[in-house]
Design a protein around this motif. Structure first.
Motif, PDB file in Angstrom:
ATOM      1  N   PRO A  92       0.842  -1.197   0.000  1.00 51.42           N
ATOM      2  CA  PRO A  92       0.000   0.000   0.000  1.00 51.42           C
ATOM      3  C   PRO A  92       0.881   1.252   0.000  1.00 51.42           C
ATOM      4  O   PRO A  92       1.829   1.331   0.791  1.00 51.42           O
ATOM      5  CB  PRO A  92      -0.783  -0.117   1.314  1.00 51.42           C
ATOM      6  CG  PRO A  92      -0.765  -1.567   1.652  1.00 51.42           C
ATOM      7  CD  PRO A  92       0.572  -2.062   1.162  1.00 51.42           C
ATOM      8  N   TYR A  93       0.659   2.129  -0.926  1.00 52.10           N
ATOM      9  CA  TYR A  93       1.347   3.422  -0.998  1.00 52.10           C
ATOM     10  C   TYR A  93       2.809   3.337  -1.449  1.00 52.10           C
ATOM     11  O   TYR A  93       3.499   4.353  -1.476  1.00 52.10           O
ATOM     12  CB  TYR A  93       1.291   4.170   0.358  1.00 52.10           C
ATOM     13  CG  TYR A  93      -0.071   4.156   0.994  1.00 52.10           C
ATOM     14  CD1 TYR A  93      -1.164   4.784   0.383  1.00 52.10           C
ATOM     15  CD2 TYR A  93      -0.283   3.479   2.193  1.00 52.10           C
ATOM     16  CE1 TYR A  93      -2.425   4.755   0.962  1.00 52.10           C
ATOM     17  CE2 TYR A  93      -1.539   3.440   2.777  1.00 52.10           C
ATOM     18  CZ  TYR A  93      -2.609   4.075   2.156  1.00 52.10           C
ATOM     19  OH  TYR A  93      -3.865   4.035   2.722  1.00 52.10           O
ATOM     20  N   GLN A  94       3.300   2.158  -1.776  1.00 47.50           N
ATOM     21  CA  GLN A  94       4.684   2.056  -2.231  1.00 47.50           C
ATOM     22  C   GLN A  94       4.903   0.747  -2.983  1.00 47.50           C
ATOM     23  O   GLN A  94       4.135  -0.209  -2.819  1.00 47.50           O
ATOM     24  CB  GLN A  94       5.666   2.152  -1.056  1.00 47.50           C
ATOM     25  CG  GLN A  94       5.501   1.058  -0.018  1.00 47.50           C
ATOM     26  CD  GLN A  94       6.374   1.271   1.201  1.00 47.50           C
ATOM     27  OE1 GLN A  94       7.552   1.595   1.061  1.00 47.50           O
ATOM     28  NE2 GLN A  94       5.810   1.102   2.378  1.00 47.50           N
ATOM     29  N   THR A  95       5.933   0.726  -3.794  1.00 50.37           N
ATOM     30  CA  THR A  95       6.281  -0.469  -4.563  1.00 50.37           C
ATOM     31  C   THR A  95       7.783  -0.717  -4.445  1.00 50.37           C
ATOM     32  O   THR A  95       8.582   0.221  -4.507  1.00 50.37           O
ATOM     33  CB  THR A  95       5.924  -0.288  -6.057  1.00 50.37           C
ATOM     34  OG1 THR A  95       4.532  -0.041  -6.177  1.00 50.37           O
ATOM     35  CG2 THR A  95       6.281  -1.536  -6.844  1.00 50.37           C
TER      36      THR A  95
END
Length: 249
Positions: A202-205
């Motif tokens: 969530p919110y980053q990769t």
């Protein structure tokens, strides 16, 4: 240590190139199916200044028993085909020759045969023998352990014409508890080998990528494996067995 190389395709030639530049290993011979280049010397063919013999033999002209008797080696490196192990496995094991296989895929019968051979000698197998991609696998498993709920996708890229799904990608999927259907394959141009693992938080990769720029990377991996098998007893080994001590010490 004296080395025999089975298979002299693109990867085999690159591995031979690396071995010939090593001070610790001597390329004694290459065995291939084709009679083209038979009796020539690998250093001459590759344009490398080396005193190593590197004689090229054909399976149609010499039996493995005769080859091993006339030109004994300590290690056999296999870059041939999935059924190549049957042509030399028993002869190598009976002589306690270390077997290093870089075949990308084996069926269960071949895996069982490797296991049988490992009761007599040291047997190593990795579907991708580059050191970097196996480090990638370790890092991926660690991240999955930290966040087991994360979304994961695997993308593998290889040269146009490479059949099937990459054996390395399949192993990555297995280690990360993914289905083979979750692997995306790309075939284009002369891509040597690229594997990307995408972790969707969530919110980053997070993206872990390994790309083999040259097939010589396989040669570096072979020498790393050979160095780390030197003190081992008879048995079956994988990259995980060789890398684990580096992660725990």
């Amino acid at each position: 240590m004296k080395v025999g190389l089975i298979g002299f395709g693109k990867a085999g030639k690159a591995v031979a190139n690396v071995i010939l530049q090593s001070n610790e290993y001597s390329l004694e011979w290459v065995l291939r199916q084709s009679t083209i280049l038979e009796h020539r010397h690998v250093p001459e063919f590759l344009g490398i200044d080396s005193k190593e013999p590197g004689l090229i033999f054909s399976t149609s002209s010499i039996e493995i028993e005769e080859l091993l008797s006339k030109h004994p080696v300590d290690i056999i490196i296999d870059f041939s085909s999935s059924n190549g192990i049957y042509s030399y496995g028993k002869a190598a094991a009976s002589r306690k020759i270390i077997i290093i296989s870089a075949i990308s895929h084996y069926d269960e019968d071949e895996k069982q045969f490797l296991s049988e051979l490992s009761s007599k000698t040291i047997v190593f197998w990795s579907p991708n023998i580059s050191l970097g991609v196996n480090y990638l696998m370790f890092a991926a498993k660690l991240l999955k352990k930290i966040a087991p709920w994360v979304d994961i996708e695997i993308i593998e890229e290889h040269f146009k014409g490479k059949p099937g799904v990459s054996g390395t990608a399949i192993k990555l999927a297995k280690e990360l508890d993914l289905e083979e259907t979750e692997i995306s394959s790309i075939r284009a141009g002369g891509i040597v080998s690229k594997h990307e693992i995408i972790f969707g938080f969530p919110y980053q990769t997070v993206r872990l990528i390994h790309e083999a720029i040259s097939r010589e990377a396989f040669g570096n991996g072979v020498l790393f494996v050979a160095d780390n098998l030197a003190d081992k007893k008879e048995g079956f080994y994988t990259f995980e067995d060789l890398l684990s001590p580096y992660f725990t010490n």
